[in-house]
Structures are given as C-alpha cells and as structure tokens.
Scaffold this active site. Structure first.
Site, PDB file in Angstrom:
ATOM      1  N   CYS A   1      -2.853   8.773   3.377  1.00 18.47           N
ATOM      2  CA  CYS A   1      -2.574   8.182   2.062  1.00 18.47           C
ATOM      3  C   CYS A   1      -3.762   8.413   1.132  1.00 18.47           C
ATOM      4  CB  CYS A   1      -2.314   6.701   2.214  1.00 18.47           C
ATOM      5  SG  CYS A   1      -3.622   5.852   3.107  1.00 18.47           S
TER       6      CYS A   1
ATOM      7  N   GLU B   1       0.884  -1.169   0.000  1.00 19.68           N
ATOM      8  CA  GLU B   1       0.000   0.000   0.000  1.00 19.68           C
ATOM      9  C   GLU B   1       0.916   1.212   0.000  1.00 19.68           C
ATOM     10  OE1 GLU B   1      -3.242  -0.177  -0.080  1.00 19.68           O
ATOM     11  OE2 GLU B   1      -3.490  -2.310   0.299  1.00 19.68           O
TER      12      GLU B   1
HETATM   13  P1  NAP Z   1       8.307   4.878   4.768  1.00 16.87           P
HETATM   14  O1  NAP Z   1       9.441   5.780   5.053  1.00 16.87           O
HETATM   15  O2  NAP Z   1       8.301   4.118   3.509  1.00 16.87           O
HETATM   16  O3  NAP Z   1       8.218   3.912   6.035  1.00 16.87           O
HETATM   17  C1  NAP Z   1       7.195   2.958   6.145  1.00 16.87           C
HETATM   18  C2  NAP Z   1       7.631   1.836   7.047  1.00 16.87           C
HETATM   19  O4  NAP Z   1       8.697   1.113   6.424  1.00 16.87           O
HETATM   20  C3  NAP Z   1       8.177   2.292   8.405  1.00 16.87           C
HETATM   21  O5  NAP Z   1       7.719   1.392   9.380  1.00 16.87           O
HETATM   22  C4  NAP Z   1       9.673   2.188   8.216  1.00 16.87           C
HETATM   23  O6  NAP Z   1      10.365   2.006   9.425  1.00 16.87           O
HETATM   24  C5  NAP Z   1       9.758   0.946   7.358  1.00 16.87           C
HETATM   25  N1  NAP Z   1      10.994   0.783   6.613  1.00 16.87           N
HETATM   26  C6  NAP Z   1      11.842   1.730   6.179  1.00 16.87           C
HETATM   27  N2  NAP Z   1      12.859   1.158   5.484  1.00 16.87           N
HETATM   28  C7  NAP Z   1      12.632  -0.173   5.483  1.00 16.87           C
HETATM   29  C8  NAP Z   1      13.311  -1.295   4.936  1.00 16.87           C
HETATM   30  N3  NAP Z   1      14.445  -1.170   4.231  1.00 16.87           N
HETATM   31  N4  NAP Z   1      12.795  -2.534   5.133  1.00 16.87           N
HETATM   32  C9  NAP Z   1      11.654  -2.692   5.833  1.00 16.87           C
HETATM   33  N5  NAP Z   1      10.970  -1.661   6.375  1.00 16.87           N
HETATM   34  C10 NAP Z   1      11.444  -0.424   6.196  1.00 16.87           C
HETATM   35  O7  NAP Z   1       6.905   5.649   4.792  1.00 16.87           O
HETATM   36  P2  NAP Z   1       6.361   6.671   5.879  1.00 16.87           P
HETATM   37  O8  NAP Z   1       7.161   7.921   5.732  1.00 16.87           O
HETATM   38  O9  NAP Z   1       6.252   6.031   7.220  1.00 16.87           O
HETATM   39  O10 NAP Z   1       4.865   6.884   5.376  1.00 16.87           O
HETATM   40  C11 NAP Z   1       4.494   7.841   4.424  1.00 16.87           C
HETATM   41  C12 NAP Z   1       4.142   7.213   3.117  1.00 16.87           C
HETATM   42  O11 NAP Z   1       3.254   6.127   3.324  1.00 16.87           O
HETATM   43  C13 NAP Z   1       3.410   8.153   2.184  1.00 16.87           C
HETATM   44  O12 NAP Z   1       3.990   8.058   0.920  1.00 16.87           O
HETATM   45  C14 NAP Z   1       1.986   7.614   2.144  1.00 16.87           C
HETATM   46  O13 NAP Z   1       1.299   7.829   0.946  1.00 16.87           O
HETATM   47  C15 NAP Z   1       2.192   6.188   2.381  1.00 16.87           C
HETATM   48  N6  NAP Z   1       1.007   5.616   2.988  1.00 16.87           N
HETATM   49  C16 NAP Z   1       0.247   4.771   2.251  1.00 16.87           C
HETATM   50  C17 NAP Z   1      -0.890   4.204   2.801  1.00 16.87           C
HETATM   51  C18 NAP Z   1      -1.741   3.246   2.015  1.00 16.87           C
HETATM   52  O14 NAP Z   1      -2.560   2.589   2.622  1.00 16.87           O
HETATM   53  N7  NAP Z   1      -1.600   3.149   0.720  1.00 16.87           N
HETATM   54  C19 NAP Z   1      -1.254   4.498   4.115  1.00 16.87           C
HETATM   55  C20 NAP Z   1      -0.462   5.361   4.849  1.00 16.87           C
HETATM   56  C21 NAP Z   1       0.681   5.919   4.264  1.00 16.87           C
HETATM   57  P3  NAP Z   1      11.012   3.236  10.239  1.00 16.87           P
HETATM   58  O15 NAP Z   1       9.901   4.128  10.601  1.00 16.87           O
HETATM   59  O16 NAP Z   1      11.653   2.562  11.393  1.00 16.87           O
HETATM   60  O17 NAP Z   1      11.987   3.873   9.281  1.00 16.87           O
END
Ligand code: NAP
Length: 516
Positions: free
Chosen positions: A292, A255
């Site tokens: 999102c 997602e």
């Molecule tokens: P993110 O930076 O991609 O982080 C998401 C999750 O992934 C966090 O728990 C992060 O951990 C973890 N993570 C980071 N690097 C990783 C790796 N190499 N391997 C495994 N896990 C890893 O996203 P975000 O900044 O939290 O969220 C914002 C984004 O999410 C926006 O683009 C938004 O559109 C999207 N979003 C989408 C939805 C949907 O349902 N489609 C819902 C909500 C948000 P850490 O926090 O420990 O770095």
C-alpha cells in the site's frame, strides 16, 4: 490440502462447505481451503465482548504489553517455517516474507515496550488536569478501553503484519480482537494466529479469527465496537455505508489505496539521488509492487529525467522475475489470477496517457515457474510527457511492479500541484538538499499525507525506505488513503479508547483512576 478453520467461542471450527481455494501463485498448485459458511458470527463477537473484554480490562498496560511480547516470541520461534508458507502462498521472495513476518513480531515487540512504559495503569490520562476553580475543582481527560470488540479486516498483501499490527494496538488498549485476514493469502495469517492462540497466552475471548468470507460479520456490531479495515477503496465504501456504521455509530478506521509519491528535488546530492533510485527500485520490486505504501508516482525535474530513466532501467534489468522459492528471484508473482488481471488492465489504462521508459527487452519469462503457470507481471517503468494531463496516473492504483515517471519544472509549486492530483496518500518521500525546497515541500505535501520521508544527503544512507511502516510513526493518510490513523505509538490506541472529560474533585479523580 489444509483446511483453515476459524477460532470462535474458544474453539476451532471449520466452515460448512468447501469454500475458497488458496493456491501457490507461482505454480497454481492448490494449498488450502477456507470457508466461513455456517460460523455463528453473532455469538463469536458476543463471546469476545463478554469474555475477552473484561479479562483484558482487568490487566494493566504493563501486563497487556507482556502478553504482546510473548505473542511476538511464539511467532519468531517458528520464523523459518512461516517464511516457507509466505513463499508458497504469498508469492513472496524470502526477503518479502521476512519483511512481513519480522514486521509482525517487531510491531508486537514495540507495543510490548510501550506497555512497559505505560506501566501499572489501566486507563490513560490525556494531558494535564486543569483547574476550574482553585486547585481542588479540576477538569481531566481520560482514555479508557471501549467495551466492545475490535473487528479487524486485512488486505492480502501482508498476511502476518496485517493482523499483528492491528492486534498489538487494540490489545494494549484493552480491547478483544476478532480478526479476518484476506482469504487468498490466509495460509500465513492462519498459521501465525494458530501459533499464538494454541499457545494459550491470551485470556479466553481476547483473540478470535475468521477464515474465509466476511459474511454478515459487520451486521452484528454496535456502539462500543470498532472496525479497522485495510483494503481497496471499493470495499471501504461498502463498510462505511453499512447499516451498523450508520445507525449504531460503530467506530471505523479505513486504510485504503494510495498513489504514493517519490519527489526528487533539483540538484540533489549524490547520496540523496542514490537513495531515491534505491527506494523507487525497491518499491517496484519488493512484494512485486503489492505494498500500500509503494511508490507509484515518481516526480523528477526535467533536467534529471534521462539519468533517472537510465539508472532505474539498469536496476530493473537486474531484477529477476520468477518463482520466489529460487534465491536469485527478486520479483515473485502477484497474489492471484484476479490481481494479475487487474494489474494488466491498470497498465493498459496508464499506457493510454504515457509511454514506456523501461521494459524488459525480452518480455516476460519467469524463472523456475512451470510453463504457462503463475500470476507473473513484468516490471514496467512508464513516463508521462505532461504530468498533470496524465490523469489516470493520479487516479488509478496499479497494485503491481509498475511506476510512472512524472517530469516537473523543479519548483515546489508545480510539484505540489502534481502530488495533489492523487487526492491524498499514505506517504511521500522527498530527496534532495535544497533547504528552501524541502521546507516548501513539507508545508505543501504534509496536509495531503499521513507520513513524509525526508532524505537529504547527510542521512541518505541510513534512511528507512518509505515503504516500511514503523510502529511508532503514524500509518494512514487523508482523502483517497481512507482518512485513517493506525500505529504511531500511543496515538493509534485512541481508536480503541473512549476519551472522556471528567469534572470534579481533582485529587479524588486521581485516586479513583489509580494514577495519584
Ligand atoms: P479488498 O478486496 O478490499 O479486501 C480487503 C479485505 O476486505 C479482505 O479481507 C476481504 O475479504 C474483505 N472484504 C471484501 N468484501 C468485504 C465486505 N463486503 N465486507 C467486509 N469485508 C470484506 O482488498 P485487497 O485486494 O485484499 O487488498 C488490496 C488493496 O488494499 C489495495 O488497494 C491496497 O492499496 C490496499 N491496502 C492498503 C493498505 C493501507 O494500509 N492503507 C495496506 C495494504 C493494502 P476476502 O479476502 O475474503 O474477500
């Protein structure tokens, strides 16, 4: 300052170093630390598979549903305290916090109800059996829980709903869950998880959690395991190209980002028009635009541009930015300093190809925040002169209180061309009363979205905002949105189940499965 531990192998363990600092994004005051250093993730996942999996599979859907109901109640009982944590660590207003926490308890309850309906079975029969030769030799399809662990990785913007909506579906399907909330806002996630885990409601191994960075979590996954990821597309790409996914075929659901659309049709009735303004304004301000599903691209017939600009401007002018602990504040800060940097860089990029339709006349002066502190962003409504030429608007998700007006000529064809430039999204909402245009929009926008919200004047007042994800409707979307499917009642459970065709003696198959 609190230390957020991880729940692995049936106990709470702290990381071996100081780890990351979690702060209040309105004041920058430190609140907690989270570290996953030294946590043995291989053993944590094995424990979930070996202890949690068999225990859950031994339960019927009704029994698993009853667990979800108890989880929901345990969280709900602490709602007020949890709201305070969301305000402190998430930059949430009270309304934002309720949206997240009530979303969590509501989704758990919705899946509890589904469990009740699915009843005393442990596997699902998928469609009616069909006769291969006579009525005895039959073909069946069944869906049974995968034998591994469901690893859930959440985004920072919904620390409570984010883990609960995934866990509800996986647990009901019969898979143990190991969940990793995003670190920066993990305080609320951790407290909700701790409430559930310490209440001892679930079989041992059914629910574990990781506080802090993912580390080598995904390297220990195999053929029967599942990853459900929510977050940015850059992280999604890393997960999809990981070794376990490629060589061991781990099941992955993504997602990701989405440039969601609100489409105003020409000659919309007053009620549909009002709902359009209400929804765009809500999505720009709720959670400071960090949803999102938030509307980023606002398609408006050229003839309606001036009144849309005026009405949205008036609503935004009334929306106070500041410390979300204050009741009159409508827009809190974004979650972290890094998010603020990204949002401001994104705005600069959008502004290269757009002009300002509305901005606060006096700039940004957050109410009730210590001077010079906090990760605040002023709401901003942009406008493109030529919707298709403003390519950045269709490519770059600015995760803050920002949206762009995109004029179009009022035809379904041009609207579809503009919408498609976003390359797939979670949700598009369409406002108007012209049935031919509504039908054309359904047909052309449906394949590019996981969900469409149609708002005609008859249902406008009651319609649920497009940013609200309902547990019984699909959440996810094609293309840029990651291609995933979550929730949707029984549909979301398919990720955690293997569908198997069974040929043989039909009445015997029914008896073996315990369904006839
Ligand atoms: P993110 O930076 O991609 O982080 C998401 C999750 O992934 C966090 O728990 C992060 O951990 C973890 N993570 C980071 N690097 C990783 C790796 N190499 N391997 C495994 N896990 C890893 O996203 P975000 O900044 O939290 O969220 C914002 C984004 O999410 C926006 O683009 C938004 O559109 C999207 N979003 C989408 C939805 C949907 O349902 N489609 C819902 C909500 C948000 P850490 O926090 O420990 O770095």
């Amino acid at each position: 300052m609190e230390t957020l531990s991880s729940y692995v192998e049936g106990k709470w363990v702290e990381g071996a170093d100081a780890g990351a600092e979690l702060v209040n994004p309105a004041t920058e005051e430190p609140l907690a630390r989270a570290s996953s250093t030294g946590v043995d993730l291989e053993r944590a996942l094995a424990f979930a598979r070996e202890r949690g999996g068999p225990a859950l599979r031994a339960l019927t859907f009704a029994e698993r549903g009853a667990l979800l109901e108890r989880m929901s109640k345990v969280i709900f009982a602490e709602r007020e305290r949890l709201i305070e944590l969301a305000i402190a660590n998430g930059g949430n207003t009270r309304g934002d916090a309720k949206f997240d926490i009530d979303g969590a308890t509501g989704t758990l309850m919705a899946y509890a109800e589904l469990g009740r309906r699915l009843g005393e079975q442990r596997v699902m029969v998928d469609g009616a059996p069909f006769d291969i030769a006579g009525s005895r030799l039959q073909g069946w399809h069944v869906r049974a829980p995968r034998l591994g662990v469901a690893v859930h990785i959440g985004a920072f913007n919904f620390p409570a709903w984010g883990w609960a909506e995934k866990a509800a579906v996986a647990l009901l399907a019969g898979m143990p869950v190991f969940t990793k909330p995003a670190t920066s806002t993990a305080l609320l996630a951790w407290h909700t998880l701790k409430l559930v885990i310490d209440a001892g409601l679930l079989p041992e191994g059914a629910l574990g959690c990781l506080s802090g960075a993912a580390g080598d979590l995904l390297e220990h996954l195999g053929e029967q395991d599942v990853v459900a990821f929510t977050g940015g597309s850059a992280t999604a790409r890393k997960i999809l190209s990981g070794e376990s996914r490629i060589s061991r075929g781990v099941h992955v659901n993504i997602e990701a980002d989405s440039l969601n659309v609100a489409l105003l049709l020409p000659s919309a009735g007053e009620a549909a028009f009002d709902a359009f303004i209400r929804d765009v304004h809500r999505d720009m301000t709720q959670k400071a635009g960090q949803k999102c599903t938030a509307i980023r691209r606002v398609l408006v017939p050229e003839a309606d541009l001036a009144r849309v600009r005026e009405r949205l401007g008036a609503e935004l002018a009334r929306s106070v930015v500041g410390n979300p602990a204050l009741e009159q504040v409508r827009i809190g800060p974004v979650a972290t300093a890094a998010q603020r940097r990204d949002v401001l860089a994104g705005i600069a990029r959008l502004r290269e190809q757009t002009r300002v339709a509305w901005e606060a006349p006096d700039g940004l002066s957050p109410l009730g925040a210590p001077s010079g502190k906090g990760f605040f962003v002023a709401p901003l409504l942009l406008e493109a002169e030529d919707a298709l030429a403003a390519t950045h608007v269709h490519e770059h998700e600015v995760f803050g209180p920002v949206a762009t007006l995109l004029p179009y000529d009022g035809t379904a064809e041009q609207a579809a061309r503009i919408v498609r430039a976003g390359r797939g999204g979670l949700v598009a909402s369409i406002y108007g009363d012209d049935r031919a245009l509504l039908a054309a929009a359904l047909e052309s926008l449906g394949p590019w979205h996981g969900r469409l919200v149609l708002v005609d004047s008859k249902i406008a007042e009651k319609s649920v905002a497009p940013g609200t994800v309902l547990p019984n409707l699909l959440h996810g979307g094609p293309g840029r949105a990651g291609g995933g499917e979550e929730l949707g009642g029984e549909r979301g459970m398919a990720l955690y189940q293997q569908r198997t065709a069974i040929q043989g003696n039909g009445p015997l198959i029914g008896r073996l499965l315990g369904v006839s």
